[in-house]
Structures are given as structure tokens and as C-alpha cells.
Scaffold this motif. Structure first.
Motif, mmCIF file in Angstrom:
data_model
loop_
_atom_site.group_PDB
_atom_site.id
_atom_site.type_symbol
_atom_site.label_atom_id
_atom_site.label_comp_id
_atom_site.label_asym_id
_atom_site.label_seq_id
_atom_site.Cartn_x
_atom_site.Cartn_y
_atom_site.Cartn_z
ATOM 1 N N THR A 127 59.815 89.604 52.220
ATOM 2 C CA THR A 127 60.602 90.469 51.347
ATOM 3 C C THR A 127 61.899 89.789 50.927
ATOM 4 O OG1 THR A 127 59.691 92.444 52.426
ATOM 5 C CG2 THR A 127 61.708 92.723 51.147
ATOM 6 N N ALA A 128 62.550 89.117 51.870
ATOM 7 C CA ALA A 128 63.805 88.423 51.563
ATOM 8 C C ALA A 128 63.564 87.291 50.557
ATOM 9 C CB ALA A 128 64.426 87.876 52.840
ATOM 10 N N TYR A 129 62.456 86.559 50.738
ATOM 11 C CA TYR A 129 62.148 85.471 49.813
ATOM 12 C C TYR A 129 61.824 86.027 48.427
ATOM 13 C CZ TYR A 129 60.206 81.132 48.008
ATOM 14 O OH TYR A 129 59.978 80.013 47.257
ATOM 15 N N TYR A 130 61.049 87.094 48.384
ATOM 16 C CA TYR A 130 60.696 87.721 47.106
ATOM 17 C C TYR A 130 61.946 88.150 46.346
ATOM 18 C CZ TYR A 130 59.138 91.388 43.906
ATOM 19 O OH TYR A 130 58.943 92.175 42.798
ATOM 20 N N LYS A 131 62.896 88.740 47.061
ATOM 21 C CA LYS A 131 64.119 89.206 46.417
ATOM 22 C C LYS A 131 64.927 88.040 45.864
ATOM 23 C CE LYS A 131 68.239 92.038 47.208
ATOM 24 N NZ LYS A 131 68.998 92.877 48.176
ATOM 25 N N ALA A 132 65.039 86.963 46.654
ATOM 26 C CA ALA A 132 65.797 85.792 46.194
ATOM 27 C C ALA A 132 65.101 85.127 45.002
ATOM 28 C CB ALA A 132 65.962 84.796 47.337
ATOM 29 N N LEU A 133 63.779 85.021 45.081
ATOM 30 C CA LEU A 133 63.022 84.354 44.012
ATOM 31 C C LEU A 133 63.155 85.114 42.703
ATOM 32 C CD1 LEU A 133 61.009 82.044 43.327
ATOM 33 C CD2 LEU A 133 59.173 83.650 43.851
ATOM 34 N N THR A 134 62.975 86.426 42.734
ATOM 35 C CA THR A 134 63.037 87.222 41.501
ATOM 36 C C THR A 134 64.469 87.379 40.986
ATOM 37 O OG1 THR A 134 63.057 89.238 42.871
ATOM 38 C CG2 THR A 134 60.928 88.489 42.011
ATOM 39 N N THR A 135 65.442 87.121 41.834
ATOM 40 C CA THR A 135 66.844 87.238 41.408
ATOM 41 C C THR A 135 67.354 85.951 40.787
ATOM 42 O OG1 THR A 135 67.308 88.869 43.138
ATOM 43 C CG2 THR A 135 69.201 87.727 42.163
ATOM 44 N N TYR A 136 67.026 84.830 41.400
ATOM 45 C CA TYR A 136 67.652 83.559 41.012
ATOM 46 C C TYR A 136 66.736 82.598 40.249
ATOM 47 C CZ TYR A 136 71.318 85.016 44.235
ATOM 48 O OH TYR A 136 72.315 85.725 44.862
ATOM 49 N N VAL A 137 65.427 82.821 40.307
ATOM 50 C CA VAL A 137 64.487 81.893 39.660
ATOM 51 C C VAL A 137 63.560 82.681 38.747
ATOM 52 C CG1 VAL A 137 62.669 80.179 40.006
ATOM 53 C CG2 VAL A 137 64.555 80.337 41.644
ATOM 54 N N SER A 138 63.352 82.159 37.549
ATOM 55 C CA SER A 138 62.401 82.784 36.622
ATOM 56 C C SER A 138 61.484 81.723 36.035
ATOM 57 C CB SER A 138 63.137 83.530 35.505
ATOM 58 O OG SER A 138 63.935 82.641 34.738
ATOM 59 N N PHE A 139 60.238 82.125 35.805
ATOM 60 C CA PHE A 139 59.251 81.266 35.163
ATOM 61 C C PHE A 139 59.148 81.676 33.693
ATOM 62 C CE2 PHE A 139 58.283 81.484 39.624
ATOM 63 C CZ PHE A 139 57.867 80.213 39.969
ATOM 64 N N ASP A 140 58.723 80.768 32.841
ATOM 65 C CA ASP A 140 58.658 81.084 31.413
ATOM 66 C C ASP A 140 57.440 81.922 31.041
ATOM 67 O OD1 ASP A 140 56.664 79.233 31.656
ATOM 68 O OD2 ASP A 140 57.442 77.836 30.155
ATOM 69 N N ARG A 141 56.642 82.293 32.052
ATOM 70 C CA ARG A 141 55.483 83.163 31.859
ATOM 71 C C ARG A 141 55.051 83.677 33.230
ATOM 72 N NH1 ARG A 141 52.713 79.497 28.425
ATOM 73 N NH2 ARG A 141 54.733 78.428 28.393
ATOM 74 N N ARG A 142 53.997 84.484 33.276
ATOM 75 C CA ARG A 142 53.528 84.973 34.571
ATOM 76 C C ARG A 142 53.264 83.803 35.513
ATOM 77 N NH1 ARG A 142 48.435 88.020 34.477
ATOM 78 N NH2 ARG A 142 49.049 88.516 36.628
ATOM 79 N N VAL A 143 53.530 84.019 36.792
ATOM 80 C CA VAL A 143 53.440 82.916 37.750
ATOM 81 C C VAL A 143 52.026 82.338 37.804
ATOM 82 C CG1 VAL A 143 53.743 82.261 40.166
ATOM 83 C CG2 VAL A 143 55.311 83.896 39.125
ATOM 84 N N SER A 144 51.020 83.186 37.798
ATOM 85 C CA SER A 144 49.644 82.679 37.850
ATOM 86 C C SER A 144 49.304 81.895 36.585
ATOM 87 C CB SER A 144 48.654 83.832 38.048
ATOM 88 O OG SER A 144 48.737 84.762 36.987
ATOM 89 N N ASP A 145 49.727 82.383 35.424
ATOM 90 C CA ASP A 145 49.478 81.663 34.168
ATOM 91 C C ASP A 145 50.233 80.336 34.142
ATOM 92 O OD1 ASP A 145 47.866 83.715 33.296
ATOM 93 O OD2 ASP A 145 49.462 84.725 32.189
ATOM 94 N N PHE A 146 51.426 80.321 34.702
ATOM 95 C CA PHE A 146 52.226 79.099 34.794
ATOM 96 C C PHE A 146 51.453 78.031 35.566
ATOM 97 C CE2 PHE A 146 55.565 76.570 36.922
ATOM 98 C CZ PHE A 146 56.356 76.214 35.840
ATOM 99 N N HIS A 147 50.867 78.427 36.685
ATOM 100 C CA HIS A 147 50.109 77.473 37.505
ATOM 101 C C HIS A 147 48.797 77.073 36.828
ATOM 102 C CE1 HIS A 147 52.977 78.660 40.612
ATOM 103 N NE2 HIS A 147 52.579 77.614 41.302
#
Length: 463
Positions: A127-147
Motif C-alpha cells: 500500500t505504501a509503495y502504491y501510494k508513492a508510485l501513484t503520487t510521484y511517478v506517472s506513465f504516459d499510458r496504462r502500465v500494462s500497455d506501457f510494458h
């Protein structure tokens, strides 16, 4: 500097003339020496593209700066869609590698294992990682599509590019990750030992680049200060040992991919507009010209052949049903020979199966996994799952590990830049879309094996 005379990418696109005369060699001649690769002629650069590397000193995908073979990159990307087996294999491989929502696990050493399963990530840590990731890092599209895009690019041409942008707003830094098409990124021709730098542009033509200069970004771990105040760096994933650009890990079946695509294009052209000649007509020449282009033009046609086709072929709007003509006494009759196209169904079927099988083996996938009916042995879901676990899951896991290893490395760099190094202990990963079915199958198989090893409720002892 990657010299203008020496090859910079370990590959050279040279001209090929299939009609060139050969000289007999003296001494021992190997069979392989007499083979000629037909592909180089298809990947020669145009004059416009060659001028780009001559004027701007970028590193081409293949060849050298004065004899570039950058078209090879476009060939790889084209063949990934024109070869239906190649395209289907890449699509299904990515679907099974990144078909689920992203999940969080404890980061593991990519090279070493202690032989024990690492402790599961706690709900609080996830949960802590999810919160940090969605707060400070963004992908230019959905994460699965990005990969999936990274995986497609890597499998198609052996390269993938991701740009990391760090922006500061209200004293807080934010990171954005951008996927770049491989056709939009070129290395600058830097001196050996210098930090590497890339140029980014949607068009590689001299006139366009003079008017709209390519944007230049340093390769990680170095950063470029952009005019908008952001910090930017580029990450490059490549396959192989070439100095600059990678090659697909299935490059050893390039001829198979090309042949499959060529056979399909032949059939499309033949059934679409019958691009090969269908008739050879020969008549005796007399005093009056048989092939009379002038008379045909006076009648409104472009040429005698246009007139003949407009009156006598299926291409005409209203072709003649009957053609009646006379010939002088004693003259030779007209000779007509029909040219039959190669539409031998069994030949194309056998060649298609052969090429498709070789391509799938190169990808490490099986026909059953790709949905092809396989005769003999088990059938149905049980056969598919057995084949999946034995032959395909290792390939999928390897592909997933390569791509997520790349993206998790980028995220680790982001956490360092953001001053949050502790978050590098967590990684992103995915599961196959049928993972629950696979786990249920494993459980059933294990229970069945246990039941077969018991007699009257007592375990059968070995020996």
C-alpha cells in the motif's frame, strides 16, 4: 568517433545484384559460400536518408555514417506485421507476459538466488509503495500497455527506448516516463569514452531537421536540462552485443519471416489485380504494323496494349464477349500462350507450415499455444495447460523478466532522483491472464499424483 569508413553497428547493408555473373573459385569451396542473402537489396537507404547521416553525423541502425543501412530498422518493424506468424507470436507473448494488472513484489537479485522463496510483501508495504508510485511517478499510458509497447519494440527490432522527465512543481519533484518509437531515436556519433547522447525526431530528412532540429537528450546516468526547466534522460534496452543498437533475438530466422511475408503478398497481389502477365500473344508482322500505338492514341487509348486490355480483358468495364478476325491467306496463325500463376494450394500450405514452425521455434512458442490444431496425444484444456507449463511458460517468464527488469531499473533511478531509495526494495511485475487456471491445474495434477501413490490409505514406499 564512430568513423565514416568503419562500420559503426557491426552490420552492413550492401547492394545485391541477383543477375551478377559469378567466377569459379579455385580450391575448396563450401556450400554456404555460394549462398546469397536476398535481403540487403531491400534495406538499402534512399539518397534522402543517406544525406541525414552525412550531414548530421547520427549513427545509423546499420552500416556506417557514409554507407548507412538505417532502412534495416524499418524492415524489421515492417516484417513484424507483414509476417503473420511473427506478429501473432509477439502479440500473444506480450498478452501473456503483461495481461494482468501490475502487482508489487519484493525486489530480487536478477543474477543470484538463495534457493528459498523471499518473504511475501506485506499489505502495508504494498500500500505504501502504491501510494508513492501513484503520487510521484506517472506513465504516459496504462502500465500494462506501457510494458506491452516496450515488449513489442524489443521483440520486433531488438531495441526499446524510454525517456524519464523530472519536473519540480511547488518544491516537489515528479517523474514522468515516456515510451518512444524506435524510429524516432538515433544515437549521436560521439567520441569513444564520451557520455552518449540521442536525438529525437518524428522525421529524419535534412530539410525537416534544418527547420525543426532534433531534440537531444543524454543517456542515463547523465541528464539534460531542457528549455522548459525539466531534467531529462534516456534509457535504452537492446539485445545483442552490437555497440549501438540491438537486433531481435529471432534474427536468425529473418529469411523465414521474409519468405512468409512474400508468399502472402504474392497471393494478395495475384488475387487482387493479377499483377503477373496472363497471356503471351504472337502474330506475324506484315506490311501494316500490328502494334499500332498511334492509331490506339487516336481512338483515345494510351497505347496499343491499353486498347487491347480495354477490349479483351477482365480489367475492361465492358469487355467483348466475341472477337472475330480474318487473316491473309497463307499467313501463320496467332500463337497464344497462357501464363498460369503459382496458386498451388498444397505448396503454399506446406511452405506456410514450414516457415511458421521455424519462426515459432525461434520465439520459443508452440503451435498449440498459438491456437493451431495439433493432432495426436491429449486434447482440450488439459493438453493446452500441459503444453503451456512445459514449453511456453518459461519463454513468457523470461520475456516478462527482461522487460520488467528494464522498467524496474528505470523506477529505481526515479526513486534515487526523488530521494526515496528505500522504495527500490519493491518491484513491479505481472501474471498471465490465465494464472488462476494454471494454479488450479497444478493443484489438481498434484492431488491426482498423490492419490496414485497411495494404496488403501497408506503411502506406497519406494523400492
Amino acid at each position: 568517433m564512430a568513423g565514416t569508413q568503419e562500420t559503426c553497428c557491426d552490420d552492413t547493408a550492401t547492394g545485391y545484384n541477383p543477375k551478377m555473373a559469378r567466377k569459379r573459385r579455385s580450391g575448396r569451396v563450401k556450400f554456404i559460400d555460394n549462398l546469397r542473402n536476398p535481403l540487403p537489396a531491400e534495406v538499402q537507404d534512399s539518397k534522402l536518408l543517406k544525406n541525414v547521416f552525412s550531414e548530421f553525423k547520427y549513427v545509423p541502425f546499420a552500416g556506417s555514417t557514409d554507407k548507412s543501412g538505417h532502412t534495416l530498422l524499418y524492415w524489421y518493424l515492417d516484417i513484424a506485421s507483414l509476417s503473420h506468424t511473427t506478429g501473432a507470436a509477439i502479440k500473444k507473448l506480450n498478452t501473456y507476459a503483461f495481461g494482468s494488472r501490475a502487482m508489487f513484489v519484493r525486489a530480487e537479485d536478477p543474477d543470484y538466488s538463495l534457493g528459498i522463496d523471499p518473504p511475501a510483501l506485506s499489505t502495508a508495504d504494498a500500500t505504501a509503495y502504491y501510494k508513492a508510485l501513484t503520487t510521484y511517478v506517472s506513465f504516459d499510458r496504462r502500465v500494462s500497455d506501457f510494458h506491452k509497447l516496450i515488449g513489442t519494440s524489443y521483440k520486433a527490432c531488438g531495441n526499446a527506448w524510454v525517456e524519464m522527465v523530472i519536473a519540480v512543481k511547488n518544491t516537489e519533484a515528479r517523474v514522468t516516463l515516456h515510451y518512444h518509437k524506435p524510429t524516432r531515436v538515433l544515437y549521436k556519433n560521439t567520441e569513444a569514452g564520451e557520455p552518449r547522447e540521442v536525438a529525437i525526431s518524428p522525421v529524419w530528412e535534412t530539410d525537416y531537421l534544418r527547420k525543426y532540429p532534433a531534440r537531444e537528450v543524454m543517456l542515463y546516468p547523465n541528464f539534460t536540462q531542457a528549455p522548459d526547466g525539466t531534467l531529462r534522460t534516456m534509457f535504452h534496452l537492446k539485445h545483442g552485443e552490437n555497440d549501438w543498437y540491438g537486433r531481435p533475438d529471432t534474427a536468425f530466422v529473418d529469411l523465414e519471416k521474409a519468405n512468409e511475408a512474400q508468399n502472402s503478398l504474392y497471393l494478395v497481389k495475384q488475387t487482387g489485380n493479377q499483377f503477373t502477365p496472363r497471356l503471351i500473344m504472337e502474330v506475324e508482322q506484315g506490311e501494316d504494323p500490328v502494334i499500332d500505338n498511334q492509331n490506339a492514341k487516336e481512338l483515345g487509348f494510351e497505347s496499343f496494349y491499353d486498347q487491347l486490355e480495354a477490349n479483351m480483358s477482365n480489367d475492361a468495364d465492358d469487355p467483348q464477349d466475341v472477337f472475330f478476325a480474318s487473316r491473309p491467306s497463307g499467313s501463320r496463325p496467332m500463337t497464344i500462350v497462357q501464363i498460369k500463376p503459382n496458386t498451388n494450394e498444397s505448396w503454399f500450405e506446406k511452405m506456410g507450415d514450414l516457415k511458421s514452425g521455424n519462426i515459432l521455434r525461434a520465439f520459443g512458442l508452440t503451435p498449440r499455444f498459438m491456437g493451431v490444431d495439433v493432432s495426436g496425444g491429449l486434447s482440450g484444456a488439459e493438453a493446452f495447460l500441459t503444453d503451456y507449463l512445459t514449453n511456453n511458460e518459461p519463454t513468457i517468464n523470461d520475456h516478462r523478466g527482461t522487460i520488467t527488469g528494464f522498467t524496474n531499473g528505470i523506477l529505481s533511478a526515479a526513486w534515487d532522483a526523488l530521494g526515496m531509495p528505500d522504495l527500490k526494495a519493491v518491484s513491479l511485475t505481472f501474471t498471465a491472464p490465465i494464472q488462476k487456471t494454471v494454479e488450479d491445474f497444478k493443484t489438481r495434477t498434484s492431488n491426482a499424483a498423490s492419490n496414485n501413490n497411495t494404496v488403501g490409505g497408506s503411502a506406497v514406499q519406494p523400492g
